[in-house]
Write a protein that holds these residues in place. Structure first.
Motif, short mmCIF file in Angstrom:
data_model
loop_
_atom_site.label_atom_id
_atom_site.label_comp_id
_atom_site.label_asym_id
_atom_site.label_seq_id
_atom_site.Cartn_x
_atom_site.Cartn_y
_atom_site.Cartn_z
N VAL A 122 0.89 -1.16 0.00
CA VAL A 122 0.00 0.00 0.00
C VAL A 122 0.93 1.21 0.00
O VAL A 122 1.75 1.34 0.91
CB VAL A 122 -0.91 0.00 1.24
CG1 VAL A 122 -1.80 1.22 1.25
CG2 VAL A 122 -1.73 -1.29 1.31
N PRO A 123 0.85 2.09 -1.01
CA PRO A 123 1.77 3.23 -1.06
C PRO A 123 1.76 4.02 0.24
O PRO A 123 0.71 4.24 0.85
CB PRO A 123 1.24 4.06 -2.23
CG PRO A 123 0.55 3.05 -3.11
CD PRO A 123 -0.06 2.06 -2.16
N SER A 124 2.94 4.46 0.68
CA SER A 124 3.09 5.12 1.98
C SER A 124 2.23 6.37 2.12
O SER A 124 1.80 6.70 3.21
CB SER A 124 4.55 5.44 2.24
OG SER A 124 5.07 6.29 1.23
N GLY A 125 1.93 7.06 1.04
CA GLY A 125 1.14 8.29 1.11
C GLY A 125 -0.35 8.08 1.05
O GLY A 125 -1.12 9.05 1.00
N THR A 126 -0.82 6.84 1.10
CA THR A 126 -2.25 6.54 1.00
C THR A 126 -2.98 7.03 2.24
O THR A 126 -2.48 6.94 3.36
CB THR A 126 -2.44 5.01 0.86
OG1 THR A 126 -1.71 4.56 -0.28
CG2 THR A 126 -3.91 4.64 0.71
N ALA A 127 -4.19 7.55 2.04
CA ALA A 127 -5.02 8.01 3.16
C ALA A 127 -5.28 6.85 4.11
O ALA A 127 -5.45 5.70 3.69
CB ALA A 127 -6.34 8.57 2.63
N ALA A 128 -5.33 7.16 5.40
CA ALA A 128 -5.45 6.13 6.44
C ALA A 128 -6.66 5.23 6.24
O ALA A 128 -6.55 4.01 6.35
CB ALA A 128 -5.48 6.78 7.82
N GLY A 129 -7.82 5.78 5.97
CA GLY A 129 -9.03 4.96 5.81
C GLY A 129 -8.90 3.96 4.68
O GLY A 129 -9.26 2.79 4.81
N THR A 130 -8.39 4.41 3.54
CA THR A 130 -8.22 3.54 2.38
C THR A 130 -7.17 2.48 2.67
O THR A 130 -7.35 1.31 2.33
CB THR A 130 -7.81 4.38 1.15
OG1 THR A 130 -8.81 5.37 0.92
CG2 THR A 130 -7.64 3.52 -0.08
N ALA A 131 -6.06 2.88 3.29
CA ALA A 131 -4.99 1.92 3.59
C ALA A 131 -5.47 0.85 4.56
O ALA A 131 -5.21 -0.34 4.36
CB ALA A 131 -3.78 2.66 4.15
N GLU A 132 -6.18 1.25 5.61
CA GLU A 132 -6.67 0.27 6.58
C GLU A 132 -7.69 -0.67 5.97
O GLU A 132 -7.71 -1.87 6.27
CB GLU A 132 -7.23 1.01 7.79
CG GLU A 132 -6.13 1.66 8.62
CD GLU A 132 -6.65 2.65 9.65
OE1 GLU A 132 -7.89 2.82 9.78
OE2 GLU A 132 -5.81 3.26 10.34
N ALA A 133 -8.54 -0.15 5.07
CA ALA A 133 -9.51 -1.01 4.37
C ALA A 133 -8.77 -2.03 3.50
O ALA A 133 -9.17 -3.19 3.41
CB ALA A 133 -10.46 -0.17 3.54
N THR A 134 -7.68 -1.62 2.88
CA THR A 134 -6.89 -2.53 2.05
C THR A 134 -6.24 -3.61 2.90
O THR A 134 -6.23 -4.78 2.52
CB THR A 134 -5.81 -1.74 1.28
OG1 THR A 134 -6.43 -0.69 0.53
CG2 THR A 134 -5.03 -2.65 0.35
#
Length: 195
Positions: A122-134
């Motif tokens: 998951v790219p490091s700059g991804t928004a927290a909500g999107t990253a956690e869902a991933t």
């Protein structure tokens, strides 16, 4: 700070007899028993593209969660900066291999015995909500899904991961980055590379 392990009350799939784990402090999700029909065994959301800074924590977490010893890591050489040849770990040196023919959206950890573990990056700059869902999505039953399909479900760009440049900036392959090989996805199983 002690990481809190979040786990579900029952397995999500009969292919996974143990409970998938999401560790939000480490920004890592991992299926303890790999499903060979899935293209990834979990996901990792590193804080940066600095391999020397990020990989030691990943190695320690995977070793602890799987009760295995990581011996090698394979990653795409254009996605990471500051890539060491070896990383010190408990009583050993973990070899790091970087390749341009591998899928830039994954990282592979190999062990002395057993199948390797493939993690979606998951790219490091991804928004927290999107990253956690991933992170949560990748430990569900995703057998038969391609990496592009997983990224689409997670609402992340389905294109290749950004390539780290010498100055620390990133560039997407569709913005002029070089394409060494084209990665394709078999209908079932691990990604393969075609020349």
């Amino acid at each position: 700070m002690t990481p809190t392990l979040l786990s579900q009350s029952a397995p999500l799939s009969s292919a996974s007899p143990t409970i998938p784990r999401v560790d939000s402090a480490l920004r890592l999700s991992l299926r303890p028993v790999p499903n060979r029909l899935s293209v990834v065994d979990g996901a990792w959301w590193p804080f940066s593209c600095d391999a020397a800074a990020e990989l030691p924590g990943l190695i320690a977490a995977v070793d602890r969660l799987l009760d295995r010893v990581t011996l090698r890591i394979g990653l795409h050489g254009d996605v990471w900066r500051n890539i060491p040849r070896r990383i010190p770990a408990r009583g050993r040196q973990v070899r790091v291999g970087w390749f341009r023919h591998a899928d830039p959206r994954v990282i592979t950890l190999s062990f002395a015995a057993g199948e390797p573990v493939v993690l979606l990056l998951v790219p490091s700059g991804t928004a927290a909500g999107t990253a956690e869902a991933t992170l949560k999505l990748t430990v569900q039953d995703i057998a038969g899904f391609s990496i592009d399909a997983i990224l689409t479900l997670a609402q992340l760009p389905a294109g290749p991961a950004p390539h780290a440049m010498a100055d620390g900036s990133a560039r997407w392959e569709n913005e002029g980055g070089s394409v060494i090989g084209q990665v394709t996805q078999a209908s079932v199983g691990r990604p393969t590379t075609q020349p």
